[in-house]
Design an enzyme around this catalytic site. Structure first.
Site, PDB file in Angstrom:
ATOM      1  N   ARG A 249       1.886 -12.131  -0.813  1.00 63.80           N
ATOM      2  CA  ARG A 249       0.542 -12.430  -0.291  1.00 63.80           C
ATOM      3  C   ARG A 249      -0.100 -13.617  -1.000  1.00 63.80           C
ATOM      4  O   ARG A 249       0.209 -13.902  -2.150  1.00 63.80           O
ATOM      5  CB  ARG A 249      -0.366 -11.206  -0.491  1.00 63.80           C
ATOM      6  CG  ARG A 249       0.092  -9.954   0.256  1.00 63.80           C
ATOM      7  CD  ARG A 249      -0.767  -9.657   1.444  1.00 63.80           C
ATOM      8  NE  ARG A 249      -0.181  -8.645   2.328  1.00 63.80           N
ATOM      9  CZ  ARG A 249      -0.730  -8.299   3.492  1.00 63.80           C
ATOM     10  NH1 ARG A 249      -1.844  -8.870   3.899  1.00 63.80           N
ATOM     11  NH2 ARG A 249      -0.155  -7.401   4.254  1.00 63.80           N
TER      12      ARG A 249
ATOM     13  N   SER B 285      -1.565  -3.662  10.250  1.00 65.41           N
ATOM     14  CA  SER B 285      -1.199  -4.490   9.105  1.00 65.41           C
ATOM     15  C   SER B 285       0.037  -5.333   9.416  1.00 65.41           C
ATOM     16  O   SER B 285       1.017  -4.832   9.974  1.00 65.41           O
ATOM     17  CB  SER B 285      -0.918  -3.598   7.899  1.00 65.41           C
ATOM     18  OG  SER B 285      -2.068  -2.844   7.596  1.00 65.41           O
TER      19      SER B 285
ATOM     20  N   HIS C 237     -10.780  -2.383  11.125  1.00 65.29           N
ATOM     21  CA  HIS C 237      -9.686  -3.242  10.648  1.00 65.29           C
ATOM     22  C   HIS C 237      -9.502  -4.358  11.679  1.00 65.29           C
ATOM     23  O   HIS C 237      -8.539  -4.350  12.445  1.00 65.29           O
ATOM     24  CB  HIS C 237      -8.415  -2.384  10.516  1.00 65.29           C
ATOM     25  CG  HIS C 237      -7.300  -3.037   9.773  1.00 65.29           C
ATOM     26  ND1 HIS C 237      -5.991  -2.609   9.882  1.00 65.29           N
ATOM     27  CD2 HIS C 237      -7.273  -4.065   8.890  1.00 65.29           C
ATOM     28  CE1 HIS C 237      -5.214  -3.358   9.113  1.00 65.29           C
ATOM     29  NE2 HIS C 237      -5.966  -4.246   8.501  1.00 65.29           N
TER      30      HIS C 237
ATOM     31  N   LYS D  38      -9.803  -2.366   1.362  1.00 61.52           N
ATOM     32  CA  LYS D  38      -9.482  -1.206   2.194  1.00 61.52           C
ATOM     33  C   LYS D  38     -10.239   0.044   1.752  1.00 61.52           C
ATOM     34  O   LYS D  38     -10.661   0.852   2.579  1.00 61.52           O
ATOM     35  CB  LYS D  38      -7.968  -0.956   2.208  1.00 61.52           C
ATOM     36  CG  LYS D  38      -7.170  -2.134   2.783  1.00 61.52           C
ATOM     37  CD  LYS D  38      -7.620  -2.481   4.183  1.00 61.52           C
ATOM     38  CE  LYS D  38      -7.263  -3.874   4.620  1.00 61.52           C
ATOM     39  NZ  LYS D  38      -6.003  -4.079   5.257  1.00 61.52           N
TER      40      LYS D  38
ATOM     41  N   ARG E  31       0.837  -1.194   0.000  1.00 62.97           N
ATOM     42  CA  ARG E  31       0.000   0.000   0.000  1.00 62.97           C
ATOM     43  C   ARG E  31       0.874   1.247   0.000  1.00 62.97           C
ATOM     44  O   ARG E  31       1.996   1.238   0.478  1.00 62.97           O
ATOM     45  CB  ARG E  31      -0.912   0.024   1.229  1.00 62.97           C
ATOM     46  CG  ARG E  31      -2.125  -0.902   1.128  1.00 62.97           C
ATOM     47  CD  ARG E  31      -3.020  -0.790   2.334  1.00 62.97           C
ATOM     48  NE  ARG E  31      -2.364  -1.282   3.532  1.00 62.97           N
ATOM     49  CZ  ARG E  31      -1.769  -0.536   4.442  1.00 62.97           C
ATOM     50  NH1 ARG E  31      -1.781   0.789   4.332  1.00 62.97           N
ATOM     51  NH2 ARG E  31      -1.196  -1.084   5.476  1.00 62.97           N
TER      52      ARG E  31
ATOM     53  N   TYR F  78      -1.301  -3.418  -6.907  1.00 62.23           N
ATOM     54  CA  TYR F  78      -1.140  -4.113  -5.626  1.00 62.23           C
ATOM     55  C   TYR F  78      -2.469  -4.156  -4.849  1.00 62.23           C
ATOM     56  O   TYR F  78      -3.150  -3.135  -4.702  1.00 62.23           O
ATOM     57  CB  TYR F  78      -0.055  -3.451  -4.761  1.00 62.23           C
ATOM     58  CG  TYR F  78      -0.107  -4.011  -3.353  1.00 62.23           C
ATOM     59  CD1 TYR F  78       0.374  -5.299  -3.094  1.00 62.23           C
ATOM     60  CD2 TYR F  78      -0.708  -3.316  -2.318  1.00 62.23           C
ATOM     61  CE1 TYR F  78       0.263  -5.861  -1.829  1.00 62.23           C
ATOM     62  CE2 TYR F  78      -0.823  -3.860  -1.049  1.00 62.23           C
ATOM     63  CZ  TYR F  78      -0.338  -5.133  -0.819  1.00 62.23           C
ATOM     64  OH  TYR F  78      -0.465  -5.691   0.434  1.00 62.23           O
TER      65      TYR F  78
ATOM     66  N   CYS G 299       0.455  -7.605  11.615  1.00 55.55           N
ATOM     67  CA  CYS G 299       0.719  -7.752  13.051  1.00 55.55           C
ATOM     68  C   CYS G 299      -0.086  -8.887  13.675  1.00 55.55           C
ATOM     69  O   CYS G 299      -0.278  -8.934  14.892  1.00 55.55           O
ATOM     70  CB  CYS G 299       0.453  -6.442  13.782  1.00 55.55           C
ATOM     71  SG  CYS G 299       1.696  -5.196  13.397  1.00 55.55           S
TER      72      CYS G 299
ATOM     73  N   ASP H  69      -9.678  -9.777   8.577  1.00 56.32           N
ATOM     74  CA  ASP H  69      -9.120  -8.447   8.295  1.00 56.32           C
ATOM     75  C   ASP H  69     -10.104  -7.304   8.541  1.00 56.32           C
ATOM     76  O   ASP H  69      -9.694  -6.230   8.940  1.00 56.32           O
ATOM     77  CB  ASP H  69      -8.636  -8.399   6.840  1.00 56.32           C
ATOM     78  CG  ASP H  69      -7.702  -7.230   6.553  1.00 56.32           C
ATOM     79  OD1 ASP H  69      -6.776  -6.990   7.355  1.00 56.32           O
ATOM     80  OD2 ASP H  69      -7.896  -6.548   5.529  1.00 56.32           O
TER      81      ASP H  69
HETATM   82  P1  GTP Z   1      -2.732  -7.627   7.241  1.00 54.84           P
HETATM   83  O1  GTP Z   1      -3.243  -8.677   6.305  1.00 54.84           O
HETATM   84  O2  GTP Z   1      -1.583  -6.856   6.682  1.00 54.84           O
HETATM   85  O3  GTP Z   1      -3.797  -6.714   7.761  1.00 54.84           O
HETATM   86  O4  GTP Z   1      -2.026  -8.356   8.478  1.00 54.84           O
HETATM   87  P2  GTP Z   1      -2.440  -9.355   9.630  1.00 54.84           P
HETATM   88  O5  GTP Z   1      -2.703  -8.566  10.862  1.00 54.84           O
HETATM   89  O6  GTP Z   1      -3.477 -10.321   9.196  1.00 54.84           O
HETATM   90  O7  GTP Z   1      -1.048 -10.092   9.866  1.00 54.84           O
HETATM   91  P3  GTP Z   1      -0.629 -11.621   9.856  1.00 54.84           P
HETATM   92  O8  GTP Z   1      -1.489 -12.473  10.725  1.00 54.84           O
HETATM   93  O9  GTP Z   1      -0.501 -12.045   8.448  1.00 54.84           O
HETATM   94  O10 GTP Z   1       0.798 -11.533  10.548  1.00 54.84           O
HETATM   95  C1  GTP Z   1       1.915 -11.180   9.878  1.00 54.84           C
HETATM   96  C2  GTP Z   1       3.169 -11.224  10.702  1.00 54.84           C
HETATM   97  O11 GTP Z   1       2.977 -11.271  12.103  1.00 54.84           O
HETATM   98  C3  GTP Z   1       4.010 -12.415  10.331  1.00 54.84           C
HETATM   99  O12 GTP Z   1       5.331 -11.987  10.222  1.00 54.84           O
HETATM  100  C4  GTP Z   1       3.827 -13.337  11.517  1.00 54.84           C
HETATM  101  O13 GTP Z   1       4.910 -14.194  11.654  1.00 54.84           O
HETATM  102  C5  GTP Z   1       3.704 -12.355  12.665  1.00 54.84           C
HETATM  103  N1  GTP Z   1       2.938 -12.899  13.801  1.00 54.84           N
HETATM  104  C6  GTP Z   1       1.635 -13.223  13.808  1.00 54.84           C
HETATM  105  N2  GTP Z   1       1.248 -13.691  15.015  1.00 54.84           N
HETATM  106  C7  GTP Z   1       2.346 -13.655  15.806  1.00 54.84           C
HETATM  107  C8  GTP Z   1       2.596 -13.995  17.170  1.00 54.84           C
HETATM  108  O14 GTP Z   1       1.711 -14.424  17.913  1.00 54.84           O
HETATM  109  N3  GTP Z   1       3.855 -13.809  17.639  1.00 54.84           N
HETATM  110  C9  GTP Z   1       4.851 -13.312  16.841  1.00 54.84           C
HETATM  111  N4  GTP Z   1       6.053 -13.151  17.384  1.00 54.84           N
HETATM  112  N5  GTP Z   1       4.658 -12.992  15.548  1.00 54.84           N
HETATM  113  C10 GTP Z   1       3.421 -13.151  15.034  1.00 54.84           C
HETATM  114  C1  SPV Z   2      -3.109  -4.510   5.115  1.00 54.72           C
HETATM  115  O1  SPV Z   2      -2.105  -3.918   4.666  1.00 54.72           O
HETATM  116  O2  SPV Z   2      -3.638  -4.200   6.200  1.00 54.72           O
HETATM  117  C2  SPV Z   2      -3.689  -5.646   4.378  1.00 54.72           C
HETATM  118  C3  SPV Z   2      -3.204  -5.930   3.037  1.00 54.72           C
HETATM  119  O3  SPV Z   2      -4.598  -6.288   4.879  1.00 54.72           O
HETATM  120  S1  SPV Z   2      -3.911  -4.834   1.878  1.00 54.72           S
HETATM  121  O4  SPV Z   2      -5.170  -5.396   1.435  1.00 54.72           O
HETATM  122  O5  SPV Z   2      -2.968  -4.757   0.771  1.00 54.72           O
HETATM  123  O6  SPV Z   2      -4.117  -3.543   2.467  1.00 54.72           O
HETATM  124 MN    MN Z   3      -5.253  -5.479   6.795  1.00 51.99          MN
END
Ligand code: GTP
Ligand code: SPV
Ligand code: MN
Length: 591
Positions: free
Chosen positions: A376, A257, A235, A215, A78, A206, A259, A284
């Site tokens: 992704r 994001s 979110h 989003k 983004r 993207y 996290c 999400d």
């Molecule tokens: P968006 O799709 O961008 O909104 O992100 P999301 O919040 O769905 O993130 P996602 O669950 O894909 O997590 C991405 C990152 O967080 C990766 O690098 C994971 O390894 C890390 N991660 C997720 N859960 C944990 C956790 O409980 N502990 C740690 N240390 N890392 C975590």
């Molecule tokens: C984020 O960045 O929070 C995502 C991926 O969930 S995107 O749809 O590209 O924004």
């Molecule tokens: Mn997101």
């Protein structure tokens, strides 16, 4: 009609047809193709995408019905600096958003759109955000010159005839225009016109910039409409925790994001938690509205996952591994010689040879990453073995707990609970998190990311906080609010908490708090678990001392944190609700 229209048979909505015609006259595509969302159509579009090199078909035995896509190397995340909220006044967009006057921005983007689709097809993508028939669902129509976007929208949304059925002859739909142009970052703009329910996106391919239902509509335009109509667009993931006795608790959680939302939403409890089960409603986005019974009901407006690939494996997220086994579009991971995909943190051996996300040869000795950190997967929610049947319930699920959490190496304990709704809003509003690869720019810098909505709030952030506070009045059963941090580190930079499936231990306490089954101790931050109530049985190298360390409150770090919050108060001084100032004062005086 100046250009040929193909497959226009499912809608007679005059406003839609006129707007598509008008847009085609501006963009001058060679043909206009109306998507119907059928399987035959998907097959046809996939074949076309493969024939034109947009997608590579993956090994059918290893990865059935799956495809590989490489984006332009400058178009991988983004772009917050070229995302605009075009409200009539700058004040409405607020100081946390880029703003330009609507008429001026429309002129500018129309200039870029003019004849931009010559030689291309304009896909008309009707889509529904939310379960069919849901009073909370919304219809959007995206016009795009990217077959990758059309195919991705078919996975991410309920696309095709189902959307026309929900819309009927109404004029209440989101208009979205996307043109790839030449993918030059200098001509990349993601523009929102909340008052017109309109999105214009140019110069990118993207996900977050171009899958306009996600989003752009579900959060930026969505949050604007939500404030006007008395609901919330957040979110947030939505999950269901089922206890051994069969008691179900629905939880929504906002993490910024990359996290941990997808990971948390699909979590499998550790062995010691026999009888506990987590099912995923969404990973999400949550749309939430007070129901007639005074509870807060949430739906997941999406139909697919657009998830972070690196780090996905059978230890971190087994349900995601199963989800992406088939029917998936992979973007910017590495391609192996046998036409499968690979990424850093995947199960199994590291391939000796691969092609990296840029298309260059890659070996384990290479200095560059094989997969982009923000690579992704795009997969249907049906593939998730833990999908909650409630994901299709038109009325949504009643939320008992809301969790906020950022990525913080210091300061924040693993878990605490807000003392009341207002305090919870304060905790969400003050959220800070280290930046990630999900957006272009630096990685690892702590910034304020209120409610994980900094990049996604479609109006003035101070008014958004006010809206949050006011939701209290419309609820008889107010969700309990919690704050978590999976990312606290020791002096050596090692995570203090194992995370992933082990987060069940935190979730159990949260569920028990919601049902009044467990007590808590009062601290200066809020309510924390008694040691005896926080289950650490079976955790290797983790005892009461480790738990206490994770929960510790360092006054020096907290002074810095309270000072850092000042920045947001100054930035939003014109609209920041007084209540939040009071909660900050209260914390300061407790310190
Ligand atoms: P968006 O799709 O961008 O909104 O992100 P999301 O919040 O769905 O993130 P996602 O669950 O894909 O997590 C991405 C990152 O967080 C990766 O690098 C994971 O390894 C890390 N991660 C997720 N859960 C944990 C956790 O409980 N502990 C740690 N240390 N890392 C975590
Ligand atoms: C984020 O960045 O929070 C995502 C991926 O969930 S995107 O749809 O590209 O924004
Ligand atoms: Mn997101």
């Amino acid at each position: 009609m100046s250009v040929t229209h193909e497959n226009l048979k499912h809608t007679h909505n005059r406003e839609v047809i006129d707007w598509v015609e008008e847009s085609a006259n501006l963009c001058q595509p060679d043909r206009v193709y109306w998507c119907d969302g059928s399987e035959e159509e998907q097959k046809m579009l996939l074949e076309q995408a493969v024939a034109t090199g947009v997608l590579i078909k993956l090994n059918e035995t290893k990865r059935p019905n799956s495809y590989y896509h490489r984006s332009h190397p400058d178009d991988v995340a983004r772009v917050e600096h070229c995302t605009f909220i075009c409200t009539p006044t700058r004040e409405e967009a607020g100081p946390t958003n880029n703003w330009m006057a609507p008429a001026e921005m429309k002129r500018k983007i129309e200039g870029l759109l003019a004849s931009s689709m010559k030689g291309r097809t304009m896909f008309v993508v009707p889509y529904l955000m939310g379960p069919p028939g849901s009073p909370m669902a919304k219809v959007g129509v995206e016009l795009t010159d990217s077959i990758y976007v059309a195919l991705s929208m078919r996975v991410m949304t309920r696309m095709g005839a189902v959307a026309w059925r929900q819309l009927g002859q109404q004029s209440d739909f989101n208009r979205g225009i996307h043109s790839s142009l030449d993918l030059d970052p200098k001509r990349r703009f993601i523009c929102h016109f909340p008052q017109d329910n309109l999105i214009m996106s140019v110069g990118s391919n993207y996900g977050g910039n171009v899958l306009l239902g996600k989003k752009c509509l579900a959060l930026r335009i969505g949050s604007f409409l939500a404030q006007r109509e008395g609901w919330m667009a957040e979110h947030m993931l939505i999950l269901c925790v089922e206890s051994p006795s069969g008691e179900k608790t629905y939880v929504a959680a906002a993490f910024p994001s990359a996290c941990g939302k997808t990971n948390f939403a699909m979590m499998i409890p550790p062995e010691e938690f026999k009888g506990w089960r987590i099912t995923t409603v969404g990973d999400d986005i949550a749309w939430m509205k007070p129901g007639s019974d005074g509870r807060l009901y949430a739906i997941n407006p999406e139909n697919g996952y657009f998830g972070v690939v690196p780090g996905t494996n059978t230890k971190s997220n087994p349900n995601a591994v199963r989800t992406i086994e088939r029917d998936t579009i992979f973007t910017n991971v590495a391609l192996t010689e046998d036409l499968d995909v690979w990424w850093e943190g995947k199960d199994g051996p590291v391939p000796e040879h691969a092609t990296d996300w840029r298309g260059n040869p890659w070996t384990p000795e290479s200095k560059e990453k094989a997969a982009h950190p923000n690579s992704r997967f795009t997969s249907p929610i049906r593939n998730n073995p833990a999908l909650a049947p409630e994901a299709d319930h038109p009325q949504g699920v009643p939320i008992s707990a809301i969790i906020f959490g950022g990525r913080r190496a210091t300061t924040f304990p693993l878990i605490f609970q807000a003392s009341d709704w207002g305090h919870g809003v304060y905790l969400g509003a003050m959220m800070g998190s280290e930046t990630t690869a999900a957006a272009t720019g630096g990685v690892g810098l702590v910034r304020r990311d209120p409610m994980a909505m900094l990049p996604f709030c479609g109006y003035n952030m101070g008014h958004y906080f006010k809206h949050w506070l006011s939701m209290r009045k419309h609820l008889m059963h107010v969700p309990r609010v919690f704050h978590v941090n999976w990312f606290r580190k020791d002096d050596q930079g090692q995570f203090l908490w194992p995370g992933f499936g082990q987060n069940m231990r935190v979730l159990k306490w949260i569920a028990e708090r919601c049902h009044g089954q467990v007590g808590a101790r009062e601290t200066i931050l809020g309510w924390m678990p008694h040691n005896k109530d926080f289950d650490i049985k079976g955790l290797p190298n983790f005892g009461p001392a480790e738990f206490e360390r994770l929960q510790s409150i360092d006054p020096g770090e907290w002074k810095k944190e309270i000072i850092a919050q000042e920045e947001l108060f100054v930035q939003l001084h014109e609209t920041m609700p007084k209540e939040l100032t009071f909660y900050r004062e209260l914390l300061l005086s407790r310190m």
